[in-house]
Enzyme design. Sequence first.
Site, PDB file in Angstrom:
ATOM      1  N   LYS A 168       0.838  -1.204   0.000  1.00  0.00           N
ATOM      2  CA  LYS A 168       0.000   0.000   0.000  1.00  0.00           C
ATOM      3  C   LYS A 168       0.868   1.246   0.000  1.00  0.00           C
ATOM      4  O   LYS A 168       0.564   2.232  -0.668  1.00  0.00           O
ATOM      5  CB  LYS A 168      -0.914  -0.002   1.241  1.00  0.00           C
ATOM      6  CG  LYS A 168      -1.996  -1.062   1.147  1.00  0.00           C
ATOM      7  CD  LYS A 168      -3.376  -0.477   1.362  1.00  0.00           C
ATOM      8  CE  LYS A 168      -4.461  -1.383   0.828  1.00  0.00           C
ATOM      9  NZ  LYS A 168      -4.837  -2.452   1.729  1.00  0.00           N
ATOM     10  N   LYS A 183      -3.362  -9.531  -7.747  1.00  0.00           N
ATOM     11  CA  LYS A 183      -4.583  -9.535  -6.920  1.00  0.00           C
ATOM     12  C   LYS A 183      -5.648  -8.599  -7.470  1.00  0.00           C
ATOM     13  O   LYS A 183      -5.360  -7.448  -7.796  1.00  0.00           O
ATOM     14  CB  LYS A 183      -4.226  -9.106  -5.492  1.00  0.00           C
ATOM     15  CG  LYS A 183      -5.403  -9.074  -4.545  1.00  0.00           C
ATOM     16  CD  LYS A 183      -5.021  -8.478  -3.209  1.00  0.00           C
ATOM     17  CE  LYS A 183      -6.241  -8.169  -2.351  1.00  0.00           C
ATOM     18  NZ  LYS A 183      -7.205  -7.231  -2.956  1.00  0.00           N
ATOM     19  N   LYS A 232     -10.604  -3.962  -4.766  1.00  0.00           N
ATOM     20  CA  LYS A 232     -11.588  -2.888  -4.931  1.00  0.00           C
ATOM     21  C   LYS A 232     -10.935  -1.575  -5.280  1.00  0.00           C
ATOM     22  O   LYS A 232     -11.458  -0.790  -6.059  1.00  0.00           O
ATOM     23  CB  LYS A 232     -12.373  -2.701  -3.623  1.00  0.00           C
ATOM     24  CG  LYS A 232     -13.499  -3.663  -3.436  1.00  0.00           C
ATOM     25  CD  LYS A 232     -14.257  -3.306  -2.168  1.00  0.00           C
ATOM     26  CE  LYS A 232     -13.999  -4.285  -1.042  1.00  0.00           C
ATOM     27  NZ  LYS A 232     -13.026  -3.839  -0.064  1.00  0.00           N
TER      28      LYS A 232
HETATM   29  P1  ATP Z   1      -9.109  -2.841  -1.133  1.00  0.00           P
HETATM   30  O1  ATP Z   1      -8.450  -2.831  -2.485  1.00  0.00           O
HETATM   31  O2  ATP Z   1      -9.845  -1.575  -0.835  1.00  0.00           O
HETATM   32  O3  ATP Z   1      -8.181  -3.262  -0.013  1.00  0.00           O
HETATM   33  P2  ATP Z   1     -10.077  -5.515  -1.408  1.00  0.00           P
HETATM   34  O4  ATP Z   1     -10.697  -5.899  -2.678  1.00  0.00           O
HETATM   35  O5  ATP Z   1      -8.682  -5.942  -1.130  1.00  0.00           O
HETATM   36  O6  ATP Z   1     -10.254  -3.951  -1.235  1.00  0.00           O
HETATM   37  P3  ATP Z   1     -10.835  -6.022   1.328  1.00  0.00           P
HETATM   38  O7  ATP Z   1     -12.025  -5.322   1.902  1.00  0.00           O
HETATM   39  O8  ATP Z   1      -9.484  -5.507   1.668  1.00  0.00           O
HETATM   40  O9  ATP Z   1     -11.025  -6.085  -0.256  1.00  0.00           O
HETATM   41  O10 ATP Z   1     -10.894  -7.543   1.703  1.00  0.00           O
HETATM   42  C1  ATP Z   1     -12.129  -8.206   1.985  1.00  0.00           C
HETATM   43  C2  ATP Z   1     -11.922  -9.702   1.924  1.00  0.00           C
HETATM   44  O11 ATP Z   1     -11.797 -10.109   0.551  1.00  0.00           O
HETATM   45  C3  ATP Z   1     -10.665 -10.193   2.626  1.00  0.00           C
HETATM   46  O12 ATP Z   1     -10.960 -11.409   3.251  1.00  0.00           O
HETATM   47  C4  ATP Z   1      -9.679 -10.396   1.503  1.00  0.00           C
HETATM   48  O13 ATP Z   1      -8.711 -11.372   1.815  1.00  0.00           O
HETATM   49  C5  ATP Z   1     -10.606 -10.871   0.397  1.00  0.00           C
HETATM   50  N1  ATP Z   1     -10.050 -10.564  -0.914  1.00  0.00           N
HETATM   51  C6  ATP Z   1      -9.848  -9.333  -1.445  1.00  0.00           C
HETATM   52  N2  ATP Z   1      -9.336  -9.427  -2.676  1.00  0.00           N
HETATM   53  C7  ATP Z   1      -9.188 -10.764  -2.938  1.00  0.00           C
HETATM   54  C8  ATP Z   1      -8.702 -11.513  -4.046  1.00  0.00           C
HETATM   55  N3  ATP Z   1      -8.274 -10.914  -5.138  1.00  0.00           N
HETATM   56  N4  ATP Z   1      -8.709 -12.856  -3.961  1.00  0.00           N
HETATM   57  C9  ATP Z   1      -9.163 -13.488  -2.841  1.00  0.00           C
HETATM   58  N5  ATP Z   1      -9.633 -12.842  -1.763  1.00  0.00           N
HETATM   59  C10 ATP Z   1      -9.649 -11.488  -1.807  1.00  0.00           C
HETATM   60 MG    MG Z   2      -7.689  -5.208   0.663  1.00  0.00          MG
END
Ligand code: ATP
Ligand code: MG
Length: 353
Positions: free
Chosen positions: A116, A204, A207
């Site tokens: 990050k 990865k 969001k």
């Molecule tokens: P941000 O980019 O804002 O961090 P994010 O997509 O990483 O958003 P989070 O809210 O951080 O989502 O994570 C929510 C859940 O989704 C966590 O359990 C995280 O491990 C899972 N997760 C997020 N992205 C992935 C991915 N690409 N594959 C598998 N699990 C994911």
């Molecule tokens: Mg995340």
Amino acid sequence: MTSKQEVILSGIRPTGRLHYGNYFGAMKSFIDLQEKGHQCFYFIADYHALTTVTERVDILQQTIDMLRTYVACGLDPVRSVIYRQSDLPCTAELALLLGMITNIGHLERGTTYKDKMSKLAESSQGGEGNPLSYGLLGYPVLMAADILIVRANQVPVGDDQRQHVEMAIDIAQKFNHRFGETLSIPRAVERNALRLPGLDGAAKMGKSDNNTLDLLDDPKTVLKKIKGVQTTTDPEPLDTESNDPDMVIPKMPYSVGALYRLLSLLAPEDVYLDFVGKYRRGEKFYGTLKTTLAEYVSKFNEPIIEGFNAPNNTPDSIKDFLHENAKKVTPVGLETVESCRQAMGIGRSLYRA
Ligand code: ATP
Ligand code: MG
């Protein structure tokens, strides 16, 4: 019902719309564990969202939309305690207490923090908005507080959060070692947890990374996003005999791997294996792969979009259950915080508003 009821805890940041990584990395387990009758605590991590925003965002609005998606996916605010992190403010108090025993070097080595940091550093302009915030560095301490405050045994998260759960375990063990057995130790996340690649070829889908396929995407958007995924015209030969997605997909370029992983999650096995065979034989097939996958995705999204827009799934109904569920989780959280205060020697609080 299972023979032993476990305490489950997991959260998602309200930083955008739920995507397929969130669903198959986390949400699917949320639903399965709820259906098995465990004591589930699922929260929207609005404090955590603040660790990476650089300007004002309507986090409340995003929280409500995310919860409408939760409901549409099958999470039930009566059987699961679904709450907002900031409606359990004693989580912040526990994070403060845990921060007293957390080593800064340990936090600085966190991979998510390092990732990050570099992303925020790239996006910040002219030195404005120094990305190195105290909140971002302390993210794993707050996450440890989230987990430990409800005495969770199991934390269903995607692979990217595995290290954070390990940090929570370390912090809890250190606390108990120093102050006596007070906190329950959660189990570590399994090694085979999912990490879905992004549609842009990043390791990865996220969001905040503008590379997602979302649960609320309509068929036109789905097709457009999937067609836009970069595919190599000549597939690399697969140096594995296996058909197991966990063996096959990591050997592909990330963007192609994302398509295959999605297919393995959504399509019947024979359809998935047929495309693995085509890949092995180096046939020209990406066009049909994409249209086939887009159909499965749109079929999967259809009931979720319908549930999101259902007449009873309104912002008011969400606010009502948030209110009720905050009342349910508060005594659980306060009991943990009070026992930590007692263990650390400052004693239980004499007054709480
Ligand atoms: P941000 O980019 O804002 O961090 P994010 O997509 O990483 O958003 P989070 O809210 O951080 O989502 O994570 C929510 C859940 O989704 C966590 O359990 C995280 O491990 C899972 N997760 C997020 N992205 C992935 C991915 N690409 N594959 C598998 N699990 C994911
Ligand atoms: Mg995340």
